[in-house]
Design an enzyme around this catalytic site. Structure first.
Site, PDB file in Angstrom:
ATOM      1  N   ARG A 231     -31.647 -44.930   8.555  1.00 32.26           N
ATOM      2  CA  ARG A 231     -31.122 -45.962   7.669  1.00 32.26           C
ATOM      3  C   ARG A 231     -32.260 -46.432   6.772  1.00 32.26           C
ATOM      4  O   ARG A 231     -33.391 -46.614   7.234  1.00 32.26           O
ATOM      5  CB  ARG A 231     -30.560 -47.152   8.459  1.00 32.26           C
ATOM      6  CG  ARG A 231     -29.191 -46.903   9.103  1.00 32.26           C
ATOM      7  CD  ARG A 231     -28.064 -46.794   8.083  1.00 32.26           C
ATOM      8  NE  ARG A 231     -26.766 -46.558   8.704  1.00 32.26           N
ATOM      9  CZ  ARG A 231     -26.236 -45.360   8.913  1.00 32.26           C
ATOM     10  NH1 ARG A 231     -26.880 -44.267   8.563  1.00 32.26           N
ATOM     11  NH2 ARG A 231     -25.041 -45.240   9.462  1.00 32.26           N
ATOM     12  N   ASP A 255     -33.591 -39.439   3.086  1.00 35.68           N
ATOM     13  CA  ASP A 255     -32.153 -39.193   2.899  1.00 35.68           C
ATOM     14  C   ASP A 255     -31.406 -40.517   2.761  1.00 35.68           C
ATOM     15  O   ASP A 255     -30.203 -40.520   2.495  1.00 35.68           O
ATOM     16  CB  ASP A 255     -31.595 -38.397   4.094  1.00 35.68           C
ATOM     17  CG  ASP A 255     -30.147 -37.985   3.878  1.00 35.68           C
ATOM     18  OD1 ASP A 255     -29.853 -37.420   2.807  1.00 35.68           O
ATOM     19  OD2 ASP A 255     -29.297 -38.266   4.758  1.00 35.68           O
ATOM     20  N   GLU A 260     -29.299 -48.350  -1.224  1.00 31.19           N
ATOM     21  CA  GLU A 260     -28.519 -47.181  -1.642  1.00 31.19           C
ATOM     22  C   GLU A 260     -27.051 -47.505  -1.935  1.00 31.19           C
ATOM     23  O   GLU A 260     -26.376 -46.748  -2.641  1.00 31.19           O
ATOM     24  CB  GLU A 260     -28.570 -46.086  -0.565  1.00 31.19           C
ATOM     25  CG  GLU A 260     -27.774 -46.420   0.703  1.00 31.19           C
ATOM     26  CD  GLU A 260     -27.808 -45.317   1.754  1.00 31.19           C
ATOM     27  OE1 GLU A 260     -28.902 -44.836   2.075  1.00 31.19           O
ATOM     28  OE2 GLU A 260     -26.737 -44.950   2.257  1.00 31.19           O
ATOM     29  N   HIS A 292     -28.091 -39.492   1.140  1.00 30.90           N
ATOM     30  CA  HIS A 292     -27.365 -39.669   2.409  1.00 30.90           C
ATOM     31  C   HIS A 292     -26.484 -38.446   2.690  1.00 30.90           C
ATOM     32  O   HIS A 292     -25.274 -38.559   2.900  1.00 30.90           O
ATOM     33  CB  HIS A 292     -26.534 -40.954   2.378  1.00 30.90           C
ATOM     34  CG  HIS A 292     -26.377 -41.563   3.736  1.00 30.90           C
ATOM     35  ND1 HIS A 292     -26.596 -42.890   3.988  1.00 30.90           N
ATOM     36  CD2 HIS A 292     -26.039 -41.017   4.934  1.00 30.90           C
ATOM     37  CE1 HIS A 292     -26.378 -43.136   5.268  1.00 30.90           C
ATOM     38  NE2 HIS A 292     -26.042 -42.008   5.861  1.00 30.90           N
TER      39      HIS A 292
HETATM   40  P1  NAD Z   1     -28.385 -42.563  19.276  1.00 31.70           P
HETATM   41  O1  NAD Z   1     -27.730 -43.851  19.613  1.00 31.70           O
HETATM   42  O2  NAD Z   1     -28.023 -41.333  20.053  1.00 31.70           O
HETATM   43  O3  NAD Z   1     -29.979 -42.741  19.367  1.00 31.70           O
HETATM   44  C1  NAD Z   1     -30.659 -43.859  18.871  1.00 31.70           C
HETATM   45  C2  NAD Z   1     -31.930 -44.018  19.689  1.00 31.70           C
HETATM   46  O4  NAD Z   1     -32.684 -45.089  19.131  1.00 31.70           O
HETATM   47  C3  NAD Z   1     -31.653 -44.371  21.167  1.00 31.70           C
HETATM   48  O5  NAD Z   1     -32.390 -43.535  22.026  1.00 31.70           O
HETATM   49  C4  NAD Z   1     -32.119 -45.819  21.269  1.00 31.70           C
HETATM   50  O6  NAD Z   1     -32.639 -46.139  22.556  1.00 31.70           O
HETATM   51  C5  NAD Z   1     -33.214 -45.858  20.214  1.00 31.70           C
HETATM   52  N1  NAD Z   1     -33.557 -47.209  19.802  1.00 31.70           N
HETATM   53  C6  NAD Z   1     -32.773 -48.315  19.774  1.00 31.70           C
HETATM   54  N2  NAD Z   1     -33.488 -49.389  19.352  1.00 31.70           N
HETATM   55  C7  NAD Z   1     -34.738 -48.920  19.103  1.00 31.70           C
HETATM   56  C8  NAD Z   1     -35.944 -49.539  18.664  1.00 31.70           C
HETATM   57  N3  NAD Z   1     -35.993 -50.853  18.412  1.00 31.70           N
HETATM   58  N4  NAD Z   1     -37.049 -48.774  18.524  1.00 31.70           N
HETATM   59  C9  NAD Z   1     -37.016 -47.445  18.816  1.00 31.70           C
HETATM   60  N5  NAD Z   1     -35.912 -46.801  19.248  1.00 31.70           N
HETATM   61  C10 NAD Z   1     -34.789 -47.533  19.391  1.00 31.70           C
HETATM   62  O7  NAD Z   1     -28.129 -42.347  17.727  1.00 31.70           O
HETATM   63  P2  NAD Z   1     -28.147 -40.964  16.914  1.00 31.70           P
HETATM   64  O8  NAD Z   1     -26.793 -40.365  16.928  1.00 31.70           O
HETATM   65  O9  NAD Z   1     -29.318 -40.150  17.353  1.00 31.70           O
HETATM   66  O10 NAD Z   1     -28.363 -41.519  15.437  1.00 31.70           O
HETATM   67  C11 NAD Z   1     -29.591 -42.137  15.046  1.00 31.70           C
HETATM   68  C12 NAD Z   1     -29.414 -42.798  13.695  1.00 31.70           C
HETATM   69  O11 NAD Z   1     -29.198 -41.788  12.706  1.00 31.70           O
HETATM   70  C13 NAD Z   1     -28.160 -43.693  13.581  1.00 31.70           C
HETATM   71  O12 NAD Z   1     -28.461 -45.018  13.974  1.00 31.70           O
HETATM   72  C14 NAD Z   1     -27.800 -43.619  12.128  1.00 31.70           C
HETATM   73  O13 NAD Z   1     -28.344 -44.759  11.478  1.00 31.70           O
HETATM   74  C15 NAD Z   1     -28.499 -42.362  11.624  1.00 31.70           C
HETATM   75  N6  NAD Z   1     -27.575 -41.366  11.078  1.00 31.70           N
HETATM   76  C16 NAD Z   1     -27.780 -40.937   9.803  1.00 31.70           C
HETATM   77  C17 NAD Z   1     -26.951 -39.955   9.262  1.00 31.70           C
HETATM   78  C18 NAD Z   1     -27.169 -39.407   7.868  1.00 31.70           C
HETATM   79  O14 NAD Z   1     -26.276 -38.747   7.322  1.00 31.70           O
HETATM   80  N7  NAD Z   1     -28.304 -39.635   7.263  1.00 31.70           N
HETATM   81  C19 NAD Z   1     -25.895 -39.446  10.020  1.00 31.70           C
HETATM   82  C20 NAD Z   1     -25.725 -39.913  11.325  1.00 31.70           C
HETATM   83  C21 NAD Z   1     -26.574 -40.883  11.849  1.00 31.70           C
END
Ligand code: NAD
Length: 345
Positions: A231, A255, A260, A292
């Site tokens: 994000r 990305d 955005e 994105h």
């Molecule tokens: P997920 O929930 O599987 O993993 C997130 C991880 O972050 C978890 O292990 C959690 O413990 C950790 N976390 C939480 N708070 C934290 C902190 N303060 N410091 C460090 N780590 C912390 O999520 P995911 O499916 O792996 O997705 C991750 C992120 O990717 C999503 O939050 C989303 O914002 C982003 N995303 C972006 C796109 C894109 O198209 N660019 C698509 C999907 C997801």
């Protein structure tokens, strides 16, 4: 027939949602506009709204949805920082798509990283103009370098393993480290100090907003490559630009971008870009921006549509119980109701 107002529709959304919806008696009203206080009235008469990352689902929008009898907010994405789930509690249920293709995002992060470090974007432009010079295209080997992964959930873990495949030494920081994994966890400061490449894969929360700021950049190695497919607001973009101008940041692969919402996903090529900071970042030779796009694969689009339609059916045809329901209490209180297979409220 379940009626759903589908906000912020793009051409690539329609085929999969129309197909899965028709199979399961769900009718999508495809709207090009984003959901916000001015457009919420378009949801009148619908059972649910389907929203994406830049729809604004704040307390005012939720109050109107509730007044119109809309029962469900179905996010067709994983992240939900644009929905005020605290304010939705007790009024409108919220569901999301927790995973659709973590590979799509992790692979895009690596695509950006390779493109940037090996100057593929520069080479592509040069050879199209029959410029076969190699000057200025020197990259570096990934093999033997250290990658720091912040957030080792679904996407972060896949990205970490892809990096291991390149012979990189992978370290990680997570607020909630996985106990049963072979991941080498370090403190955030150690990760900043040791990493040649840093990739962000944690959610945007109050705690993680601007986690990459001037003081974090100060702690990093000179020449560090930053990758953000998570994000935009995880990075203070002003501080990033300063870090690039000071030659501290070697490259940035973005990305996502904090501001955005009114820019990405649209063709703005005929307009003057009003966001000076984004324009300056894009003008840098060592910054790559995609809008994105990391999620955008055939597999992910099909999974998003299938899971969203499944969420709608679970909610409307299964006593409102849906495994993918979100509420501000989920996971934060002992014996969350959802874990007992009940509704959140
Ligand atoms: P997920 O929930 O599987 O993993 C997130 C991880 O972050 C978890 O292990 C959690 O413990 C950790 N976390 C939480 N708070 C934290 C902190 N303060 N410091 C460090 N780590 C912390 O999520 P995911 O499916 O792996 O997705 C991750 C992120 O990717 C999503 O939050 C989303 O914002 C982003 N995303 C972006 C796109 C894109 O198209 N660019 C698509 C999907 C997801």
């Amino acid at each position: 027939m379940i009626q759903v107002a589908f906000y912020d529709t793009k051409a690539y959304d329609k085929p999969s949602f129309a197909r899965y919806g028709a199979l399961r008696n769900v009718q999508f009203r495809f709207l090009e506009t984003k959901l916000n206080e001015d457009t919420v009235d378009l949801a009148k008469g619908c059972d649910a709204v389907c929203v994406f990352v830049n729809d604004i689902v704040n307390d005012k929008v939720i109050a109107k949805l509730y007044a119109y009898g809309v029962k469900l907010i179905a996010l067709r994405c994983a992240g939900y920082n644009n929905v005020d789930i605290r304010s939705a509690f007790g009024k409108v249920h919220v569901v999301h798509v927790p995973a659709y293709s973590p590979y799509a995002v992790a692979e895009h992060a690596m695509a950006l990283l390779l493109t940037s470090v090996r100057r593929i974007h520069k080479a592509y432009n040069r050879t199209r103009e029959f410029n076969f010079s190699l000057n200025g295209l020197t990259g570096f080997d990934f093999h033997g370098k250290t990658v720091g992964v912040i957030g080792t959930g679904k996407i972060g873990t896949i990205f970490l393993n892809i990096c291991r495949g390149f012979g990189m030494h992978a370290i990680a920081y997570d607020r909630y480290p996985a106990s049963d994994s072979d991941i080498e966890y370090v403190s955030l400061d150690q990760l900043f100090a040791q990493s040649d490449v840093i990739s962000l894969h944690c959610p945007l929360t109050d705690e993680t907003r601007h986690m990459i700021d001037a003081s974090a950049i100060e702690k990093m190695k000179k020449g560090v490559v930053l990758v953000n497919t998570s994000r935009g607001a995880l990075i203070d973009a002003e501080a990033l630009l300063d870090g690039i101008k000071a030659r501290k940041i070697g490259a940035a692969c973005l990305d996502v971008y904090e501001e955005e919402a009114d820019i990405f996903f649209e063709d703005r090529s005929g307009h003057i870009l009003n966001d000076e900071l984004l324009a300056r970042l894009i003008s840098m030779p060592n910054v790559i921006v995609t809008s994105h796009q990391a999620f955008l694969t055939e597999e992910a689009l099909n999974n998003i549509a299938e899971t969203t339609v499944g969420n709608l059916l679970s909610y409307f045809e299964n006593d409102g119980i849906c495994d993918n329901e979100l509420c501000y209490r989920c996971g934060s209180i002992e014996r969350c109701k959802k874990e007992r297979k009940e509704r959140c409220f």
